[in-house]
Design an enzyme around this catalytic site. Structure first.
Site, PDB file in Angstrom:
ATOM      1  N   ASP A   1      38.353  41.301  30.084  1.00  0.00           N
ATOM      2  CA  ASP A   1      37.920  42.269  31.100  1.00  0.00           C
ATOM      3  C   ASP A   1      37.700  43.655  30.496  1.00  0.00           C
ATOM      4  O   ASP A   1      38.460  44.085  29.620  1.00  0.00           O
ATOM      5  CB  ASP A   1      38.994  42.350  32.199  1.00  0.00           C
ATOM      6  CG  ASP A   1      38.485  43.046  33.448  1.00  0.00           C
ATOM      7  OD1 ASP A   1      37.260  43.088  33.663  1.00  0.00           O
ATOM      8  OD2 ASP A   1      39.325  43.556  34.216  1.00  0.00           O
ATOM      9  N   GLY A   2      36.663  44.343  30.971  1.00  0.00           N
ATOM     10  CA  GLY A   2      36.463  45.736  30.602  1.00  0.00           C
ATOM     11  C   GLY A   2      35.265  46.020  29.723  1.00  0.00           C
ATOM     12  O   GLY A   2      35.134  47.129  29.206  1.00  0.00           O
ATOM     13  N   ASN A   3      34.361  45.055  29.563  1.00  0.00           N
ATOM     14  CA  ASN A   3      33.187  45.289  28.708  1.00  0.00           C
ATOM     15  C   ASN A   3      32.329  46.443  29.219  1.00  0.00           C
ATOM     16  O   ASN A   3      31.921  47.322  28.448  1.00  0.00           O
ATOM     17  CB  ASN A   3      32.316  44.022  28.634  1.00  0.00           C
ATOM     18  CG  ASN A   3      32.975  42.903  27.855  1.00  0.00           C
ATOM     19  OD1 ASN A   3      33.884  43.125  27.072  1.00  0.00           O
ATOM     20  ND2 ASN A   3      32.513  41.685  28.085  1.00  0.00           N
TER      21      ASN A   3
ATOM     22  N   ARG B   1      33.120  48.884  31.349  1.00  0.00           N
ATOM     23  CA  ARG B   1      33.822  50.170  31.344  1.00  0.00           C
ATOM     24  C   ARG B   1      33.966  50.719  29.923  1.00  0.00           C
ATOM     25  O   ARG B   1      33.937  51.926  29.708  1.00  0.00           O
ATOM     26  CB  ARG B   1      35.195  50.013  32.014  1.00  0.00           C
ATOM     27  CG  ARG B   1      35.127  50.042  33.528  1.00  0.00           C
ATOM     28  CD  ARG B   1      36.442  49.628  34.159  1.00  0.00           C
ATOM     29  NE  ARG B   1      36.627  48.191  34.062  1.00  0.00           N
ATOM     30  CZ  ARG B   1      37.766  47.565  34.344  1.00  0.00           C
ATOM     31  NH1 ARG B   1      38.834  48.273  34.683  1.00  0.00           N
ATOM     32  NH2 ARG B   1      37.855  46.262  34.268  1.00  0.00           N
ATOM     33  N   PHE B   2      34.111  49.817  28.958  1.00  0.00           N
ATOM     34  CA  PHE B   2      34.152  50.244  27.563  1.00  0.00           C
ATOM     35  C   PHE B   2      32.835  50.916  27.183  1.00  0.00           C
ATOM     36  O   PHE B   2      32.822  51.979  26.541  1.00  0.00           O
ATOM     37  CB  PHE B   2      34.395  49.039  26.653  1.00  0.00           C
ATOM     38  CG  PHE B   2      34.472  49.378  25.187  1.00  0.00           C
ATOM     39  CD1 PHE B   2      35.671  49.770  24.605  1.00  0.00           C
ATOM     40  CD2 PHE B   2      33.345  49.307  24.382  1.00  0.00           C
ATOM     41  CE1 PHE B   2      35.739  50.088  23.254  1.00  0.00           C
ATOM     42  CE2 PHE B   2      33.401  49.620  23.033  1.00  0.00           C
ATOM     43  CZ  PHE B   2      34.601  50.015  22.472  1.00  0.00           C
TER      44      PHE B   2
ATOM     45  N   HIS C   1      28.735  44.131  26.723  1.00  0.00           N
ATOM     46  CA  HIS C   1      28.847  42.674  26.684  1.00  0.00           C
ATOM     47  C   HIS C   1      28.652  42.142  25.266  1.00  0.00           C
ATOM     48  O   HIS C   1      29.332  41.194  24.846  1.00  0.00           O
ATOM     49  CB  HIS C   1      27.819  42.043  27.621  1.00  0.00           C
ATOM     50  CG  HIS C   1      28.062  42.346  29.078  1.00  0.00           C
ATOM     51  ND1 HIS C   1      29.282  42.118  29.680  1.00  0.00           N
ATOM     52  CD2 HIS C   1      27.246  42.862  30.033  1.00  0.00           C
ATOM     53  CE1 HIS C   1      29.208  42.465  30.957  1.00  0.00           C
ATOM     54  NE2 HIS C   1      27.992  42.922  31.194  1.00  0.00           N
TER      55      HIS C   1
ATOM     56  N   ASP D   1      32.224  35.103  41.019  1.00  0.00           N
ATOM     57  CA  ASP D   1      31.903  36.372  41.669  1.00  0.00           C
ATOM     58  C   ASP D   1      30.941  37.206  40.831  1.00  0.00           C
ATOM     59  O   ASP D   1      30.099  37.931  41.363  1.00  0.00           O
ATOM     60  CB  ASP D   1      33.181  37.185  41.911  1.00  0.00           C
ATOM     61  CG  ASP D   1      34.103  36.539  42.930  1.00  0.00           C
ATOM     62  OD1 ASP D   1      33.602  35.778  43.783  1.00  0.00           O
ATOM     63  OD2 ASP D   1      35.322  36.783  42.870  1.00  0.00           O
ATOM     64  N   ASN D   2      31.061  37.121  39.496  1.00  0.00           N
ATOM     65  CA  ASN D   2      30.202  37.920  38.608  1.00  0.00           C
ATOM     66  C   ASN D   2      28.726  37.584  38.762  1.00  0.00           C
ATOM     67  O   ASN D   2      27.860  38.417  38.460  1.00  0.00           O
ATOM     68  CB  ASN D   2      30.582  37.711  37.142  1.00  0.00           C
ATOM     69  CG  ASN D   2      31.961  38.237  36.789  1.00  0.00           C
ATOM     70  OD1 ASN D   2      32.569  37.756  35.839  1.00  0.00           O
ATOM     71  ND2 ASN D   2      32.458  39.220  37.531  1.00  0.00           N
TER      72      ASN D   2
ATOM     73  N   ARG E   1      46.100  41.775  37.881  1.00  0.00           N
ATOM     74  CA  ARG E   1      45.852  40.664  38.801  1.00  0.00           C
ATOM     75  C   ARG E   1      45.159  39.548  38.025  1.00  0.00           C
ATOM     76  O   ARG E   1      44.596  39.777  36.959  1.00  0.00           O
ATOM     77  CB  ARG E   1      44.988  41.107  39.984  1.00  0.00           C
ATOM     78  CG  ARG E   1      43.623  41.649  39.593  1.00  0.00           C
ATOM     79  CD  ARG E   1      42.778  41.974  40.830  1.00  0.00           C
ATOM     80  NE  ARG E   1      41.465  42.453  40.451  1.00  0.00           N
ATOM     81  CZ  ARG E   1      41.164  43.732  40.221  1.00  0.00           C
ATOM     82  NH1 ARG E   1      42.104  44.665  40.341  1.00  0.00           N
ATOM     83  NH2 ARG E   1      39.939  44.091  39.890  1.00  0.00           N
TER      84      ARG E   1
ATOM     85  N   SER F   1      42.731  37.549  39.576  1.00  0.00           N
ATOM     86  CA  SER F   1      41.357  37.484  40.089  1.00  0.00           C
ATOM     87  C   SER F   1      40.820  36.059  40.172  1.00  0.00           C
ATOM     88  O   SER F   1      39.611  35.839  40.086  1.00  0.00           O
ATOM     89  CB  SER F   1      40.422  38.342  39.222  1.00  0.00           C
ATOM     90  OG  SER F   1      40.815  39.691  39.243  1.00  0.00           O
TER      91      SER F   1
END
Length: 282
Positions: free
Chosen positions: A57-59, A61-62, A74, A104-105, A237, A239
């Protein structure tokens, strides 16, 4: 994507990789010493996860934090997945499940989803000829719902699975198009279908239903449940990750975004796991 655009993306990606290496090089002596000490501690303890789950998680936001394009986040996340796979191979972790795309993605911006699909196709083809995969006899499985994926993506994933099907080294599950609720529903459907084919009535199935019946139809059937799950990015979490299988898993939530996940972060997580006492409700 045009050739010029691809060339530009490649240059930016190369620059971002270099920046990450420079970041670690600044504190290289201390980083090296600390990583060596952590690795010694982890290996000395001997207890490693039999099945490690990773929520990557966090690609995005990075990328945003570094002023980079979303797609580059990504791309760097893919690089990190290859790196972490190597760490797992070196430590001899027998089963690893990485979550790269949730159900969901797939509702994100169509341009982003299209880029991710191209990444999955490219990386599946790369892994199918990756020398590490074949030298270490890594068996790769893609788990999740892929019926809505482009044909070239499912073909590449299928080819990767077929080329590694008979390997008996590390098992690498790639959870793509995966959702924990969807997996449970699929397992229920499979169990009911099998029972119907065997001539059982619905009341008979309900009377005899046991958790083992559903476990036998999970995407990971026949594989030990994950004993340790790591999630990056600071989100606390699951998810929907392996909802059925994680009932007794230990969890570790790391504040760093996935592309910035370092070997010391990985080793810290493993050492934390080794310090825990697993009681399984007893």
């Amino acid at each position: 994507m045009s050739t010029r655009s691809e060339s530009r993306t490649s240059l930016i990606r190369s620059g971002a990789r270099t920046a990450l290496k420079l970041r670690d090089a600044v504190a290289a002596p201390l980083y090296w010493w600390y990583a060596q000490r952590l690795e010694q501690d982890v290996k000395a303890h001997a207890r490693l996860p039999k099945h490690l789950g990773l929520i990557l998680d966090g690609n995005r936001r990075f990328a945003r934090a570094g002023g980079l394009e979303r797609e580059l986040g990504h791309e760097l996340g893919v690089d990190k997945a290859h790196e972490v796979m190597q760490w797992c191979l070196e430590l001899g972790i027998p089963v690893v499940t990485i979550w790269v795309l949730s159900t969901d993605n797939t509702s994100r911006d169509p341009a982003e989803v299209a880029h991710l699909m191209k990444l999955f196709e490219r990386e599946a083809r790369n892994l199918s000829v990756d020398k590490r995969i074949h030298a270490n006899k890594v068996r790769v499985r893609a788990i999740g719902q892929h019926h809505a994926f482009p044909g070239e993506v499912t073909a590449a994933l299928g080819e990767l699975e077929e080329k590694t099907r008979h390997y008996d080294g590390m098992l690498l599950n790639i959870a793509v198009g995966y959702g924990g609720r969807e997996e449970i529903v699929d397992a229920v459907k499979r169990h009911l279908t099998r029972a119907s084919e065997a001539g059982q009535s619905l009341s008979e199935v309900a009377a005899e239903l046991h958790p083992d019946h559903l476990s036998a139809h999970m995407y990971t059937a026949g594989v030990p449940d994950p004993d340790f799950i790591i999630r990056t990015s600071g989100e606390i979490r699951l998810s929907g990750f392996m909802l059925w299988q994680s009932v007794y898993s230990e969890f570790y939530f790391c504040d760093v975004y996935w592309p910035g996940f370092r070997r010391v972060d990985f080793l810290r997580a493993l050492r934390d796991f080794q310090d825990r006492k697993r009681r399984f409700g007893k």
